[in-house]
Design a protein around this motif. Structure first.
Motif, short mmCIF file in Angstrom:
data_model
loop_
_atom_site.label_atom_id
_atom_site.label_comp_id
_atom_site.label_asym_id
_atom_site.label_seq_id
_atom_site.Cartn_x
_atom_site.Cartn_y
_atom_site.Cartn_z
N GLY A 40 -9.22 -51.35 22.29
CA GLY A 40 -10.33 -50.73 21.60
C GLY A 40 -9.88 -49.73 20.56
O GLY A 40 -8.69 -49.64 20.22
N SER A 41 -10.86 -48.98 20.05
CA SER A 41 -10.57 -47.98 19.02
C SER A 41 -11.59 -46.86 19.11
O SER A 41 -12.71 -47.05 19.59
CB SER A 41 -10.60 -48.60 17.62
OG SER A 41 -11.91 -49.09 17.32
N ASN A 54 -6.41 -46.58 17.72
CA ASN A 54 -6.46 -47.79 18.53
C ASN A 54 -5.78 -47.55 19.87
O ASN A 54 -4.83 -46.77 19.97
CB ASN A 54 -5.78 -48.95 17.81
CG ASN A 54 -6.47 -49.32 16.52
OD1 ASN A 54 -7.69 -49.33 16.45
ND2 ASN A 54 -5.70 -49.62 15.48
N TYR A 131 -22.56 -47.70 28.38
CA TYR A 131 -22.36 -49.14 28.27
C TYR A 131 -23.23 -49.85 29.31
O TYR A 131 -23.40 -49.39 30.44
CB TYR A 131 -20.89 -49.51 28.50
CG TYR A 131 -19.93 -48.90 27.52
CD1 TYR A 131 -20.32 -48.58 26.23
CD2 TYR A 131 -18.61 -48.64 27.90
CE1 TYR A 131 -19.43 -48.02 25.33
CE2 TYR A 131 -17.70 -48.09 27.00
CZ TYR A 131 -18.13 -47.77 25.72
OH TYR A 131 -17.24 -47.23 24.84
N GLU A 167 -17.22 -57.13 25.34
CA GLU A 167 -17.10 -56.11 24.32
C GLU A 167 -18.23 -55.10 24.46
O GLU A 167 -19.35 -55.47 24.83
CB GLU A 167 -17.12 -56.72 22.92
CG GLU A 167 -15.93 -57.63 22.62
CD GLU A 167 -15.97 -58.19 21.21
OE1 GLU A 167 -17.01 -57.99 20.53
OE2 GLU A 167 -14.98 -58.81 20.79
N ALA A 168 -17.94 -53.84 24.17
CA ALA A 168 -18.95 -52.80 24.25
C ALA A 168 -18.61 -51.70 23.26
O ALA A 168 -17.46 -51.52 22.87
CB ALA A 168 -19.03 -52.23 25.66
N SER A 169 -19.64 -50.95 22.84
CA SER A 169 -19.42 -49.82 21.93
C SER A 169 -20.42 -48.73 22.26
O SER A 169 -21.51 -48.98 22.78
CB SER A 169 -19.58 -50.25 20.47
OG SER A 169 -20.89 -50.71 20.21
N SER A 171 -21.56 -44.32 21.03
CA SER A 171 -21.36 -43.14 20.20
C SER A 171 -21.50 -41.88 21.04
O SER A 171 -22.33 -41.83 21.96
CB SER A 171 -22.37 -43.11 19.05
OG SER A 171 -22.17 -44.21 18.18
N THR A 183 -17.28 -42.74 17.55
CA THR A 183 -17.70 -44.03 18.09
C THR A 183 -16.52 -44.69 18.77
O THR A 183 -15.41 -44.72 18.22
CB THR A 183 -18.24 -44.96 16.98
OG1 THR A 183 -19.39 -44.35 16.40
CG2 THR A 183 -18.61 -46.32 17.54
N GLU A 184 -16.77 -45.21 19.96
CA GLU A 184 -15.73 -45.91 20.71
C GLU A 184 -16.12 -47.39 20.84
O GLU A 184 -17.25 -47.72 21.18
CB GLU A 184 -15.54 -45.31 22.09
CG GLU A 184 -14.43 -45.99 22.89
CD GLU A 184 -14.27 -45.40 24.29
OE1 GLU A 184 -13.14 -45.11 24.66
OE2 GLU A 184 -15.29 -45.24 24.98
N GLN A 185 -15.18 -48.27 20.54
CA GLN A 185 -15.35 -49.70 20.74
C GLN A 185 -14.27 -50.17 21.71
O GLN A 185 -13.10 -49.82 21.54
CB GLN A 185 -15.24 -50.46 19.41
CG GLN A 185 -16.36 -50.14 18.44
CD GLN A 185 -16.22 -50.91 17.14
OE1 GLN A 185 -15.13 -51.08 16.62
NE2 GLN A 185 -17.34 -51.38 16.60
N SER A 187 -12.97 -53.52 24.51
CA SER A 187 -13.12 -54.90 24.94
C SER A 187 -12.20 -55.16 26.13
O SER A 187 -11.14 -54.56 26.26
CB SER A 187 -12.79 -55.88 23.81
OG SER A 187 -11.42 -55.78 23.44
#
Length: 202
Positions: A40-41, A54, A131, A167-169, A171, A183-185, A187
């Motif tokens: 993720g990032s 990342n 999430y 996958e999830a994101s 804020s 913001t976090e993304q 997977s």
């Protein structure tokens, strides 16, 4: 998508043939370890792309499973598996359909090597409240060694690889000029399982 469709179709075709071809049914359970790989990032909301970080992490925790299936003959088996795994990031519950080809390693077929394919559904429940839980298709394969203790009881040690697409994101904080919001993304890329199981054949 084409690979996923072919994997599911192949496993389901063999599984649906079990009721008419099966010689012996079995039930069993196992315990082991599951390693989940997350990628993720994290990006500041004030300037997307600036200070992006990342990450890649692995989580290792206990795996529990219950399964039931049928031996079509001495060399082929199909089975369904329910498994449960929980780590610091998610809880996972899987329903899998698998096919294995068995190769006898001795004259009496007490030792067998197996290799096969798996496809199914994985319910992922992230620990973070931001999430939501999701159902995702998973597919992969397994291999290992099986030992027949007697005509009814067998044990095996196996390794399974599962490709995941969760996958999830989310804020966090407030997007201010000082850049406190981000913001976090994330997977869930794949899972690897090492398990020991015992089955009863009837």
């Amino acid at each position: 998508m084409k690979t996923k469709t072919l994997a599911l179709a192949a496993v389901m075709t063999v599984a649906l043939s079990a009721p008419t071809m099966a010689a012996d049914w079995f039930i069993g359970g196992g315990v082991g370890a599951q390693q989940n790989t997350y990628k993720g990032s994290v990006t500041q909301n004030v300037d997307p792309g600036f200070n992006a970080e990342n990450f890649k992490e692995t989580e290792n925790n206990v795996l529990y499973e219950l399964r039931a299936g049928a031996y079509l003959n001495d060399n082929n088996r199909v089975y369904g598996t329910y498994s449960y795994n929980s780590d610091d990031a998610t809880r996972q519950q899987s329903l899998l359909v698998s096919y294995d080809y068995l190769v006898g390693l001795d004259a009496n077929n007490k030792f067998n090597w197996f290799i096969g394919a798996t496809a199914g559904m994985n319910h992922v429940s992230p620990d973070a409240a931001e999430y939501s839980s999701k159902n995702r298709f998973v597919w992969g394969g397994q291999t290992g060694l099986m030992y027949n203790i007697n005509d009814n009881v067998s044990t095996e040690i196996g390794y399974r690889y599962l490709k995941q697409d969760f996958e999830a994101s989310g804020s966090y904080g407030e997007p201010t000029p000082m850049g406190t919001g981000f913001t976090e993304q994330a997977s869930l890329n794949d899972s690897q399982q090492l398990y020991l199981s015992v089955d009863y054949r009837f």
